[in-house]
Design a protein around this motif. Structure first.
Motif, PDB file in Angstrom:
ATOM      1  N   TYR A 175       0.858  -1.187   0.000  1.00 51.33           N
ATOM      2  CA  TYR A 175       0.000   0.000   0.000  1.00 51.33           C
ATOM      3  C   TYR A 175       0.893   1.235   0.000  1.00 51.33           C
ATOM      4  O   TYR A 175       1.717   1.423   0.917  1.00 51.33           O
ATOM      5  N   VAL A 176       0.764   2.083  -1.048  1.00 50.94           N
ATOM      6  CA  VAL A 176       1.560   3.295  -1.194  1.00 50.94           C
ATOM      7  C   VAL A 176       0.610   4.480  -1.093  1.00 50.94           C
ATOM      8  O   VAL A 176      -0.300   4.630  -1.945  1.00 50.94           O
ATOM      9  N   ASN A 177       0.781   5.318  -0.047  1.00 53.07           N
ATOM     10  CA  ASN A 177      -0.021   6.531   0.130  1.00 53.07           C
ATOM     11  C   ASN A 177       0.739   7.709  -0.466  1.00 53.07           C
ATOM     12  O   ASN A 177       1.911   7.943  -0.108  1.00 53.07           O
ATOM     13  N   VAL A 178       0.104   8.453  -1.348  1.00 51.91           N
ATOM     14  CA  VAL A 178       0.699   9.628  -1.984  1.00 51.91           C
ATOM     15  C   VAL A 178       0.344  10.837  -1.140  1.00 51.91           C
ATOM     16  O   VAL A 178      -0.825  11.044  -0.774  1.00 51.91           O
ATOM     17  N   THR A 179       1.339  11.635  -0.774  1.00 52.72           N
ATOM     18  CA  THR A 179       1.117  12.803   0.068  1.00 52.72           C
ATOM     19  C   THR A 179       1.299  14.065  -0.752  1.00 52.72           C
ATOM     20  O   THR A 179       2.039  14.096  -1.753  1.00 52.72           O
ATOM     21  N   ASP A 180       0.606  15.145  -0.263  1.00 51.12           N
ATOM     22  CA  ASP A 180       0.661  16.445  -0.932  1.00 51.12           C
ATOM     23  C   ASP A 180       2.049  17.053  -0.745  1.00 51.12           C
ATOM     24  O   ASP A 180       2.759  16.751   0.228  1.00 51.12           O
ATOM     25  N   THR A 181       2.423  18.027  -1.498  1.00 50.46           N
ATOM     26  CA  THR A 181       3.717  18.705  -1.407  1.00 50.46           C
ATOM     27  C   THR A 181       3.751  19.566  -0.160  1.00 50.46           C
ATOM     28  O   THR A 181       2.814  20.323   0.132  1.00 50.46           O
ATOM     29  N   ASN A 182       4.847  19.480   0.589  1.00 49.63           N
ATOM     30  CA  ASN A 182       5.010  20.233   1.837  1.00 49.63           C
ATOM     31  C   ASN A 182       5.563  21.612   1.490  1.00 49.63           C
ATOM     32  O   ASN A 182       6.757  21.782   1.230  1.00 49.63           O
ATOM     33  N   THR A 183       4.668  22.656   1.562  1.00 49.59           N
ATOM     34  CA  THR A 183       5.047  23.992   1.097  1.00 49.59           C
ATOM     35  C   THR A 183       5.665  24.824   2.200  1.00 49.59           C
ATOM     36  O   THR A 183       6.645  25.554   1.980  1.00 49.59           O
ATOM     37  N   GLU A 208       1.505  26.512   8.217  1.00 46.83           N
ATOM     38  CA  GLU A 208       0.359  26.919   7.414  1.00 46.83           C
ATOM     39  C   GLU A 208      -0.120  25.831   6.474  1.00 46.83           C
ATOM     40  O   GLU A 208      -1.133  25.996   5.795  1.00 46.83           O
ATOM     41  N   ASP A 209       0.614  24.695   6.409  1.00 45.74           N
ATOM     42  CA  ASP A 209       0.131  23.597   5.596  1.00 45.74           C
ATOM     43  C   ASP A 209      -1.040  22.917   6.307  1.00 45.74           C
ATOM     44  O   ASP A 209      -1.437  23.285   7.424  1.00 45.74           O
ATOM     45  N   THR A 210      -1.547  21.891   5.648  1.00 41.80           N
ATOM     46  CA  THR A 210      -2.655  21.138   6.213  1.00 41.80           C
ATOM     47  C   THR A 210      -2.287  19.672   6.261  1.00 41.80           C
ATOM     48  O   THR A 210      -1.314  19.214   5.634  1.00 41.80           O
ATOM     49  N   GLY A 211      -3.117  18.950   6.982  1.00 45.69           N
ATOM     50  CA  GLY A 211      -2.901  17.500   7.061  1.00 45.69           C
ATOM     51  C   GLY A 211      -1.574  17.145   7.698  1.00 45.69           C
ATOM     52  O   GLY A 211      -1.104  17.792   8.639  1.00 45.69           O
ATOM     53  N   GLU A 212      -0.966  16.071   7.150  1.00 50.03           N
ATOM     54  CA  GLU A 212       0.308  15.600   7.693  1.00 50.03           C
ATOM     55  C   GLU A 212       1.395  16.640   7.551  1.00 50.03           C
ATOM     56  O   GLU A 212       2.315  16.700   8.360  1.00 50.03           O
ATOM     57  N   ASN A 213       1.259  17.479   6.500  1.00 50.78           N
ATOM     58  CA  ASN A 213       2.280  18.511   6.322  1.00 50.78           C
ATOM     59  C   ASN A 213       2.239  19.542   7.429  1.00 50.78           C
ATOM     60  O   ASN A 213       3.215  20.270   7.643  1.00 50.78           O
TER      61      ASN A 213
END
Length: 1174
Positions: A530-538, A570-575
């Motif tokens: 299982y590979v979870n794709v994460t958003d870019t950490n800005t 200011e990021d969201t989620g895991e970031n």
């Protein structure tokens, strides 16, 4: 004026008044002029402890000593000195600059020679008087690795037997290293452990060499191991050395002989003549020496003895005629055609599958050669069986190579003869692999995250599967879930590496569920990835401040929250999910990774560290992760949580016992790690132990002083307890033990246990024997208690010697109880200049070392037989004249011979003698006897002559008494009797046996020493026979004749007898003792009851003469004083024919006429013999 300022209730105004009064007085003015008294310098700190490496060049700086002096000018200028306290060698290794106090090395130091140097440091000012301060300097020489390990031996040699068990300890090598433990931690290893040497291993710590594999001499006969010892040193690096270990292998008889052929077959015609060689067998043995000597023998089949084999050569001969037609006997064991048997079989063959044919032959015939087979040495659930007739081994149960891949067992073949014979062979069975196992993933699912901007080729995860089959190759592939072929997989190092094949897009797919298959070509297994794709950490997390400062008291409990640090993202989620952590591990604090709360993990201590700076990082959970760091300064507030601590665990001091009061003994010092008033310390004995008031302690300096005069003999050691108390609230205190040794001065004389004592010593003790230890005690100690001993009186002549130091009293001469039984000496113990004396009585203990003393002796029994009374002695007449110089001996007396008639009765314990009543007669006797005297060890004997002499009235009436000058009874009997008899016999021309001495007696009427000797002498030829004494017809010299002849020849008598004979005593009547014309008549009586007189050679029974007188009235008078005249004519003595006429002294008859004649005379008183007795 002397002021003592101490702890008390002085108020400032009262003290000011006191000082004003003092200032107005003359003494006060003097005191004011002396205010600038030189003060003592002080070291800060009072104890230095430093370390300096060894091998540094001379002149290496060690430490800078620093003392402070508040005085100015010369009084404040200090000069420094150091002096070694324990080892004078230290003085030559270090030097101090007297001006700066800088201590440097003088020589290169060697830690292995001496690792610690302790100095007394002194700072002296130049004031008046000069004041000093003292401190101690301890220099520790730190180690550098300058010594190689040294093996106890360079070459070790050992021999072992082959076939030793694994783990056998062969020998131990040992090396030592002179460096400190950090540079001398030796480990061992074998440098050439490869090849044949791998059968040995060495314990890296202990150096024990053990076997780790089989040792076989037939393969390797000797080993050479090169062992290295490494000290693991760090400064400058490790050092090592090597030793060689030679191990020789001794042979065991572990190899069986091997024939050159497995089977020998020879054809022999039945008509071959005897003693013909039919076969030569050969065999070899891999062992050595006696273990390799091969002996041949026929084991079976030669039942009739027709064959013979030479035991050394193996040559076989026919020794008797053969006959082919002879019936067979079972004399041959089965023989396998091969041994061991080896076979292989696939693990998937069916049950009943035939694997190998086991064959054996038997040289016999008939039933004797019919064989039967069975398996031996098998385990339970064994998967093989054998056809007992054919010998085929078949599969009896399913095989599984992955469970058991090899079997080793035995087969036995036995015949049907009688007796039954058998043999066995070994079988090795190898199970071959078949691809019958699926590959197995190590985990059923894998989970990972990947940022959407990850680069192509990024490694995602590695999956892994295992296959129990051998030689299987596992390959991996993604069989489903790989949407848009974003991922690829490659086989790598036994695993499957999944990498990113195409860029990701978070908006299209946020998760991939990949199915991965592992295959060995035939069989396979699957797993999920299982590979979870994460958003870019800005954005990165941001702290509100780059630096935070907080305070906390040092006594706060563990777990206290110090501060909560927070950052924003200011990021969201895991970031945007932030994790907090400290950059450096500071064990006192921890931070909650989620909340950022900083809490204490350990107790804080202001005195250890007053502040902490924590680098705290906030990191988000994006990909890539971003972070921010801030610094938190935590200031620790001091509380009074530290008791004062003394610089030493215990203090020791010493002081002479005669020092004056207020003498300084020792100084204690304590510090308090707290600050301010919490760290200010004062000293007190209050609540402790001040030696019952014998000591005081100064509250500020800690100096312990004497308060009273000391006496070491009463209290040699004081165990004091002082307290250091701080000024915190509440105050804390710490105790310390102070041991004060009171040093001795010589103020006590030696003391003997008693003024007078006895020592008992056995006589005849060898010369030089220590007979006693004379000891005195001295309450002082050391040299003051050194006592010297000497004899000061009573040792003249020098009989004893007294060791001057040990007090051992030894005898210098033979000690004889009989010579001297006691010695009295005076001994003196000296502890200069003090002395004491004691009197020693050395009393000898008697030993039985002397013979009893017994001389030949006589018993002269003068037996005066009279009818008036019995004079026979019935009691003890004396005792055997024996004695023993040993006073402790008890004598035993007995007759050896001559007393068979028991004429003498002897008490065997006391030696007392009685005479038998059989001697109570008028017969003389002379008997010779033999007497023995014993002390239990020694015995002596002597002759006893019993001489019984009968004393008669005639002898007594014809006796005289001689008076001998300067002679005693004992001396006369022992020494002079024989000479006296010889002298009398010569003077009288008589025989000695005619002379009877019946009395010897001291003359008590005079003051001089005169002995009266009474004797009578028988006329020549008139002496009766027997033991002496006058017979009934014996005649004796008259008394007057004896007196005349002896007195006239007294000079001859004196010459022969060695005795001076005095004139005879005057007749008692010559003194005219009677009055009124009374007539004196001498009367001689004899006392026969006198006791025996004893000397050392004679027991003599005397007959004492008693001289007396009687006064008689003249004729015609009577009365007490002859005052009455008697009428003698009253009885008419003249008859009828005459007239009686009285006259003085008588009467006269006047005859009548015609009468005359003699008849009247017959009547006269004279005719009646009245005057004959006058």
């Amino acid at each position: 004026m002397h002021l003592r300022v101490g702890v008390g209730s002085f108020k400032p105004d009262y003290l000011e008044e006191l000082l004003q009064v003092a200032a107005q007085s003359e003494a006060g003015l003097v005191s004011r002029r002396k205010r600038n008294v030189n003060t003592s310098p002080q070291f800060q700190p009072p104890m230095y402890q430093v370390s300096v490496p060894e091998n540094k060049p001379a002149g290496t700086p060690v430490v800078l000593l620093k003392a402070v002096d508040s005085d100015e000018g010369e009084a404040g200028r200090l000069e420094y000195f150091i002096e070694a306290l324990f080892d004078s060698r230290s003085n030559s290794l270090f030097a101090v600059d007297p001006v700066t106090g800088a201590v440097t090395t003088v020589e290169v130091l060697d830690r292995e020679t001496k690792d610690t140097h302790v100095f007394r440091v002194t700072a002296v000012d130049h004031g008046t008087p000069r004041r000093t301060a003292m401190a101690t300097l301890t220099i520790t020489v730190s180690d550098t690795n300058d010594h190689d390990p040294v093996f106890e031996q360079q070459d070790y040699k050992e021999s072992v037997r082959e076939n030793l068990e694994i783990g056998y300890e062969v020998l131990t090598v040992r090396a030592t290293d002179g460096d400190a433990p950090i540079n001398g931690n030796i480990i061992y290893h074998v440098l050439n452990s490869n090849g044949s040497n791998d059968v040995f291993e060495i314990d890296s710590r202990s150096g024990v060499i053990r076997t780790k594999g089989p040792v076989d001499r037939e393969e390797v006969e000797a080993y050479m191991l090169l062992v290295e010892a490494n000290d693991q040193g760090r400064d400058p690096g490790p050092r090592s050395s090597t030793a060689t270990v030679y191990i020789s292998v001794e042979d065991d008889n572990d190899n069986v002989p091997q024939f050159s052929e497995k089977r020998y077959v020879v054809q022999v015609p039945e008509d071959m003549p005897p003693n013909s060689e039919i076969l030569q067998v050969t065999a070899t043995d891999q062992d050595r020496g006696s273990n390799a000597v091969v002996h041949f023998s026929i084991m079976s089949g030669n039942t009739r003895g027709q064959f013979y084999i030479d035991a050394q050569t193996g040559k076989m001969d026919l020794v008797s005629q053969l006959d082919y037609e002879v019936l067979d006997v079972n004399d041959n064991a089965p023989i396998f055609v091969s041994t061991p048997f080896q076979a292989t079989v696939l693990e998937n063959v069916p049950v009943g599958y035939s694997i190998i044919h086991i064959q054996a032959v038997d040289a016999d015939s008939g039933d004797n050669s019919r064989l039967e087979y069975r398996l031996i040495e098998t385990a339970p659930n064994f998967p093989f069986s054998i056809n007992n007739s054919t010998g085929w081994i078949v599969v009896a149960a399913e095989l599984d190579r992955e469970t058991v891949d090899f079997y080793n067992f035995g087969v036995e073949a036995r015949d049907h003869g009688y007796p039954m014979m058998s043999s066995s062979a070994s079988v090795s069975m190898t199970i071959l692999d078949v691809n019958d196992n699926n590959p197995q993933f190590t985990q059923r699912s894998y989970h990972t995250r990947l940022n959407e901007d990850a680069a192509v080729g990024t490694s995602v995860v590695t999956v892994s599967a295992v296959d129990r089959d051998i030689n299987s190759v596992v390959t991996y592939q993604i069989t489903s879930g790989n949407t848009r072929n974003r991922f690829s997989i490659t086989s790598q190092s036994g695993g499957g590496l999944i990498t990113l094949a195409l860029p990701l897009d978070y908006k299209l797919e946020r998760q991939y569920a990949l199915t991965v298959t592992a295959s060995d070509g035939t069989r396979f297994d699957t797993a999920k990835v299982y590979v979870n794709v994460t958003d870019t950490n800005t954005h990165r997390p941001v702290f509100q401040s780059s630096h935070y400062t907080v305070n906390i008291n040092e006594d706060r409990p563990v777990g206290t929250t110090v501060v909560v640090i927070s950052a924003t993202d200011e990021d969201t989620g895991e970031n945007a999910r932030i994790t907090y952590f400290m950059e450096d591990s500071i064990p006192q604090f921890s931070i909650d990774p989620d909340s950022g709360a900083v809490t204490t993990q350990m107790e804080l201590d202001y005195e250890d560290q007053v502040s902490y700076t924590l680098a705290i990082t906030a990191r988000d959970n994006g990909i890539p992760q971003k972070s921010d760091t801030t610094y938190l300064e935590i200031l620790v507030n001091d509380v009074n949580d530290n008791s004062p601590q003394f610089l030493r665990d215990q203090y020791q001091g010493s002081v002479m016992e005669d020092v004056p009061v207020f003498t300084s003994v020792v100084q204690v010092s304590a510090t308090d790690r707290d600050s301010g008033l919490n760290g200010r310390v004062f000293y007190t004995f209050q609540g402790g132990e001040d030696g019952d008031g014998d000591f005081i302690i100064e509250s500020t300096s800690g100096i312990v002083r004497t308060l009273r005069r000391l006496d070491r003999e009463n209290v040699p050691l004081y165990n004091l307890r002082a307290f250091a108390v701080d000024k915190g609230l509440p105050a804390l205190k710490k105790s310390v033990d102070i041991q004060v040794s009171v040093l001795d001065v010589n103020d006590n004389p030696p003391v003997f246990e008693k003024d007078e004592f006895d020592i008992f010593v056995e006589e005849n003790s060898p010369i030089g024997l220590v007979v006693a230890h004379v000891t005195a005690s001295d309450p002082d100690e050391g040299s003051n208690a050194q006592i010297m001993y000497q004899i000061v009186e009573g040792n003249i002549p020098e009989v004893f010697q007294l060791d001057i130091f040990s007090g051992e009293l030894t005898a210098l001469t033979d000690l004889d109880y009989e010579t001297r039984s006691e010695y009295v000496i005076v001994v003196q113990a000296t502890s200069a200049p003090l002395v004491s004396r004691a009197t020693v009585h050395i009393k000898l203990v008697d030993k039985n070392d002397n013979l009893p003393v017994l001389k030949n002796f006589q018993i002269i029994f003068n037996n005066y037989v009279t009818n008036k009374s019995s004079s026979f002695p019935t009691g003890v007449i004396g005792r055997i004249p024996a004695h023993d110089p040993d006073v402790s001996d008890k004598l035993h007396y007995s007759f050896e011979a001559g007393n068979e008639l028991n004429l003498v009765i002897l008490n065997q314990s006391t030696g007392e003698i009685r005479l038998s009543s059989a001697l109570d007669n008028n017969r003389p006797l002379e008997a010779t006897m033999r007497i023995s005297v014993s002390d239990g060890v020694h015995s002596v004997s002597a002759q006893c002559l019993l001489q019984v002499t009968i004393i008669t009235d005639e002898m007594l009436s014809n006796s005289i008494t001689l008076r001998l000058a300067n002679t005693s009874q004992e001396r006369f009997l022992s020494l002079l009797l024989a000479q006296f008899l010889e002298g009398v016999a010569n003077v009288l021309s008589a025989a000695r046996e005619d002379i009877v001495i019946f009395n010897i007696q001291d003359d008590t009427d005079v003051s001089a020493s005169i002995l009266n000797v009474s004797l009578s002498v028988a006329a020549a030829g008139q002496r009766g026979g027997g033991g002496g004494g006058g017979g009934s017809g014996a005649e004796f010299f008259g008394s007057e004749e004896l007196q005349e002849r002896l007195y006239l020849n007294r000079s001859l008598l004196a010459h022969i007898s060695s005795q001076r004979v005095l004139p005879f005593d005057d007749n008692i009547c010559l003194r005219e003792p009677c009055e009124n014309y009374m007539k004196c008549v001498s009367v001689l009586k004899f006392d026969s009851l006198a006791p025996f007189i004893a000397s050392d050679t004679i027991l003599f029974r005397p007959i004492h003469p008693i001289n007396g007188l009687r006064c008689r009235c003249p004729a015609g008078f009577t009365g007490d004083f002859c005052e009455t005249e008697i009428d003698l004519c009253y009885s008419k003595p003249c008859g009828a024919h005459g007239v009686c006429r009285s006259r003085e002294g008588g009467y006269t008859c006047e005859c009548f006429e015609d009468y005359t004649g003699k008849g009247a005379w017959d009547l006269r008183p004279a005719a009646r013999g009245l005057s004959a007795v006058s």
